[in-house]
Design a protein around this motif. Structure first.
Motif, PDB file in Angstrom:
ATOM      1  N   ILE A  79       0.836  -1.207   0.000  1.00 50.58           N
ATOM      2  CA  ILE A  79       0.000   0.000   0.000  1.00 50.58           C
ATOM      3  C   ILE A  79       0.869   1.255   0.000  1.00 50.58           C
ATOM      4  CG2 ILE A  79      -1.658   1.331   1.366  1.00 50.58           C
ATOM      5  CD1 ILE A  79      -2.902  -1.309   2.254  1.00 50.58           C
ATOM      6  N   LYS A  83       0.942   4.182  -2.927  1.00 48.41           N
ATOM      7  CA  LYS A  83       0.761   5.610  -2.644  1.00 48.41           C
ATOM      8  C   LYS A  83       1.961   6.418  -3.130  1.00 48.41           C
ATOM      9  CE  LYS A  83      -2.392   5.075   1.273  1.00 48.41           C
ATOM     10  NZ  LYS A  83      -2.617   5.338   2.715  1.00 48.41           N
ATOM     11  N   LEU A  88      -4.220   7.136  -4.997  1.00 49.75           N
ATOM     12  CA  LEU A  88      -4.926   7.820  -3.916  1.00 49.75           C
ATOM     13  C   LEU A  88      -5.573   6.814  -2.971  1.00 49.75           C
ATOM     14  CD1 LEU A  88      -6.718  10.557  -6.071  1.00 49.75           C
ATOM     15  CD2 LEU A  88      -4.492  10.712  -4.916  1.00 49.75           C
ATOM     16  N   ASP A  89      -5.867   7.267  -1.749  1.00 50.71           N
ATOM     17  CA  ASP A  89      -6.520   6.399  -0.774  1.00 50.71           C
ATOM     18  C   ASP A  89      -7.842   5.851  -1.316  1.00 50.71           C
ATOM     19  OD1 ASP A  89      -4.526   6.691   1.108  1.00 50.71           O
ATOM     20  OD2 ASP A  89      -5.513   8.348   2.158  1.00 50.71           O
ATOM     21  N   ALA A  90      -8.599   6.710  -2.014  1.00 48.48           N
ATOM     22  CA  ALA A  90      -9.904   6.295  -2.540  1.00 48.48           C
ATOM     23  C   ALA A  90      -9.781   5.263  -3.655  1.00 48.48           C
ATOM     24  CB  ALA A  90     -10.669   7.513  -3.058  1.00 48.48           C
ATOM     25  N   ILE A  92      -7.623   2.675  -3.566  1.00 43.44           N
ATOM     26  CA  ILE A  92      -7.086   1.429  -3.013  1.00 43.44           C
ATOM     27  C   ILE A  92      -8.095   0.864  -2.011  1.00 43.44           C
ATOM     28  CG2 ILE A  92      -5.174   0.373  -1.756  1.00 43.44           C
ATOM     29  CD1 ILE A  92      -3.472   2.821  -2.542  1.00 43.44           C
ATOM     30  N   ARG A  93      -8.466  -0.398  -2.198  1.00 42.78           N
ATOM     31  CA  ARG A  93      -9.389  -1.012  -1.230  1.00 42.78           C
ATOM     32  C   ARG A  93      -9.072  -2.494  -1.074  1.00 42.78           C
ATOM     33  NH1 ARG A  93     -13.493  -3.975  -3.688  1.00 42.78           N
ATOM     34  NH2 ARG A  93     -13.705  -3.648  -5.936  1.00 42.78           N
TER      35      ARG A  93
END
Length: 240
Positions: A79, A83, A88-90, A92-93
């Motif tokens: 992760i 980045k 972006l954080d949004a 990656i899930r």
């Protein structure tokens, strides 16, 4: 007595209904309209503008705690690498997490748990398809040992829709014209139009399984190609 009978007859005559001929016009039944029903297909070929892929880390250890801890450390590295590659954080899930006991089988004996396997999958979605190779490279270099489901899609499903629907209607009318001419009839107005998107084959995932032997790998080459969107319309035309 005669006076009583005369009065009774007068009363009965007054109460008798008056019968008269009904001269109101009888409503005519509307003439049935002869129709022809056809369907049409319209296509729009678009360049995908969204990429998605799934990468994962699989670890094995003698205990659940060790397997999970090792997996958590490697996933955190992946992760962080994504980045650093501008994901972006949004985007990656976590898409899957599983713990599976590893059993040893020997003839004549009950299965024995000899360790545990932990898998953690991360799905990355990005609206800039040109970054797919760079992001995959970053993830693999950070310790990913599983990858699957590289897909390219069109983010806005309305792109190309208007033109494709016009093509679908034109296709339906062309079919109806041919059938009407074959029946020696003339095609009239469109009475009913029903729209429905035709079923499409989803992009086939590219399955990749890698074994890391070096800490760095070259950028993964990817090509998004094009995506075809199909639209259908069902039209009922009047026949003259």
């Amino acid at each position: 007595m005669k006076r009583i009978l005369l009065s009774l007859l007068i009363c009965l005559g007054a109460a008798a209904p008056v019968l008269s001929e009904d001269t109101s016009p009888v409503p005519r039944l509307a003439a049935s309209v002869e129709t022809i029903s056809v369907s049409g297909l319209g296509k729009a070929t678009l360049t995908p503008d969204r990429v998605a892929f799934t990468v994962g880390v699989q670890t094995n250890a003698a205990t659940v705690e060790d397997a999970v801890n090792q997996n958590n450390a490697k996933v955190a590295q992946v992760i962080a690498a994504l980045k650093n590659a501008k994901a972006l954080d949004a985007e990656i899930r976590t898409s899957n997490f599983s713990i599976n006991p590893q059993q040893e089988y020997k003839e004549g004996k009950a299965p024995r748990v000899v360790g545990y396997q932990v898998s953690n999958d991360i799905t990355v979605t990005r609206d800039k398809v040109g970054d797919a190779g760079k992001l995959l490279q970053a993830a693999i270099s950070a310790g990913v040992n599983q990858a699957s489901g590289l897909t390219f899609t069109v983010a806005d499903s309305t792109r190309g829709r208007d033109e494709a629907l016009k093509k679908a209607f034109a296709d339906a009318r062309a079919k109806a014209d041919i059938l009407a001419q074959a029946a020696q009839r003339t095609l009239g107005r469109a009475i009913s139009i029903t729209e429905g998107t035709a079923p499409q084959m989803p992009p086939q995932p590219i399955m990749v399984r890698t074994q890391m032997v070096e800490s760095r790998v070259s950028e993964v080459p990817v090509s998004q190609g094009t995506e075809e969107l199909n639209f259908t319309v069902s039209v009922i035309f009047e026949l003259k």
